[in-house]
Design a protein around this motif. Structure first.
Motif, short mmCIF file in Angstrom:
data_model
loop_
_atom_site.label_atom_id
_atom_site.label_comp_id
_atom_site.label_asym_id
_atom_site.label_seq_id
_atom_site.Cartn_x
_atom_site.Cartn_y
_atom_site.Cartn_z
N LYS A 198 8.10 4.04 -27.73
CA LYS A 198 9.40 3.37 -27.91
C LYS A 198 10.35 4.28 -28.69
N ILE A 199 10.51 5.50 -28.18
CA ILE A 199 11.18 6.55 -28.91
C ILE A 199 12.60 6.18 -29.30
N GLN A 200 13.30 5.45 -28.42
CA GLN A 200 14.68 5.08 -28.75
C GLN A 200 14.72 4.11 -29.93
N TRP A 201 13.78 3.16 -29.94
CA TRP A 201 13.71 2.23 -31.06
C TRP A 201 13.34 2.96 -32.36
N ILE A 202 12.37 3.84 -32.27
CA ILE A 202 11.94 4.59 -33.45
C ILE A 202 13.09 5.41 -34.04
N LEU A 203 13.80 6.13 -33.16
CA LEU A 203 14.91 6.95 -33.64
C LEU A 203 16.03 6.09 -34.22
N ALA A 204 16.26 4.92 -33.63
CA ALA A 204 17.30 4.02 -34.15
C ALA A 204 16.93 3.50 -35.54
N VAL A 205 15.66 3.13 -35.72
CA VAL A 205 15.19 2.63 -37.02
C VAL A 205 15.25 3.75 -38.07
#
Length: 370
Positions: free
Chosen positions: A308-315
């Motif tokens: 979930k790379i996009q979620w991780i980077l957003a967090v």
């Protein structure tokens, strides 16, 4: 549920903890304006305990003595020095009537214990309001004493100040030391503003003499070599009797360590006292550090796994935004904004160093303050 999904949930919890801390720091200290209080010229005793500090005393004592303050004495405590510290003290005393010298001889029971020497200095002081600094510190202005004393009142018996380190260009160690100093200051100032003060730094702090003796001084932790500043404050400070001072004129400036080894030894002495803090402080500080460590471990792991790379980077981006806002506003207050953009890199170094120091202290504890 997959293992990576569990890691992701734990990561979100860890980031949530971090955000709660940084938002608490942000609103309790970082964005608060410094209150301007009328200057008081109450009698003050400055206590400086020195062990083999002849050169530093020669360099920094003149800045202490030329303070624009009407009534103060300087109590110089020579803690069994083997260099010319005592001679330097006597030289300054010959031309300054407000200097008092306490010459501490080696004592088998209290050898290597700064608290014993400080206690003798406090007993020798003439005034009820005591200001503490170190021989390697110099005030950032001639109004240092006026700024610190302005925070004393009938209710406020403790004043926590900021002890900065001088800046050196192109030095990663210097940047790391300053980053750690600002991060620590952010915490102890914020905790004080939140009503749970837990420490101060001996480079720049003040308290009433009667507070010291009413609480039996350092007796409860005299056997612990370090902690004359943080352990005493941890024991006696509370929401009602503690205030902070963060005006630039109130800072002291010290020369930082020049080698990583010396800095680690210094931090090992400082960190060795944390296990004696009150339980609530140990819990809050421990949770903050563990959440920092796990943020990096879990964040890097999840990025490598591309989960979930996009979620991780957003967090991660959200966490860094809040952290940098908090750190940046604090660094501006403490006159060191140059470190803001290096903060993520310096945090990795600092968290790793703190883990190494913690492990080293589990193996052996530093024995002496010098």
């Amino acid at each position: 549920m997959s293992f990576t999904s569990i890691l992701f949930i734990v990561f979100l919890v860890i980031v949530g903890i971090q955000l709660i801390y940084y938002l608490a720091f942000l609103f309790s200290f970082s964005i608060q304006r410094e209150e301007t209080k009328p200057k008081k010229h109450i009698p003050l005793s400055i206590i400086i305990c020195a062990k083999n500090e002849a050169n530093n005393l020669e360099k920094n004592l003149p800045y202490i003595l030329k303070q624009e303050y009407s009534n103060f004495e300087v109590v110089l405590v020579n803690d069994s020095s083997s260099d010319e510290t005592l001679e330097v003290m006597e030289h300054f005393k010959a031309s300054n009537s407000n200097i008092k010298i306490v010459d501490v001889k080696s004592n088998e029971t209290f050898w290597g214990n700064k608290k014993y020497a400080l206690t003798l200095g406090i007993k020798a002081s003439s005034h009820d309001f005591l200001v503490f600094t170190d021989a390697d510190c110099k005030p950032n202005s001639n109004n240092w004493l006026a700024e610190v004393s302005s925070k004393f009142s009938n209710q406020k018996a403790i004043v926590l100040g900021y002890g900065a380190y001088s800046k050196k260009k192109y030095s990663l160690l210097n940047a790391l030391i300053r980053f750690e100093t600002i991060t620590t200051a952010l915490q102890y100032f914020a905790y004080a503003k939140l009503g749970i003060p837990y420490m101060g730094v001996g480079r720049n702090m003040a308290y009433r003499r009667e507070l010291f003796f009413n609480n039996n001084g350092f007796n409860s932790h005299m056997a612990i070599k370090s902690g004359d500043d943080d352990l005493f404050i941890n024991e006696v400070a509370n929401a009602k009797n503690t205030d902070i001072i963060v005006t630039k004129e109130s800072f002291t400036i010290s020369e930082p360590k020049n080698s990583f080894k010396d800095w680690v030894l210094q931090k090992r002495r400082h960190v060795s006292t944390a296990k004696f803090y009150k339980s609530k402080h140990k819990f809050l500080l421990g949770l903050f550090y563990i959440s920092q460590l796990l943020f990096w471990i879990l964040g890097i792991t999840l990025v490598v796994l591309s989960f979930k790379i996009q979620w991780i980077l957003a967090v991660i981006a959200l966490r860094f935004t809040i952290q940098l806002l908090c750190f940046g506003l604090t660094a501006k207050k403490l006159d060191d904004v140059n470190l803001v953009f290096l903060a993520p890199i310096l945090e990795i170094f600092l968290v790793s160093s703190q883990l190494s120091i913690f492990i080293a202290n589990l193996i052996s504890t530093p024995k002496h303050w010098k």
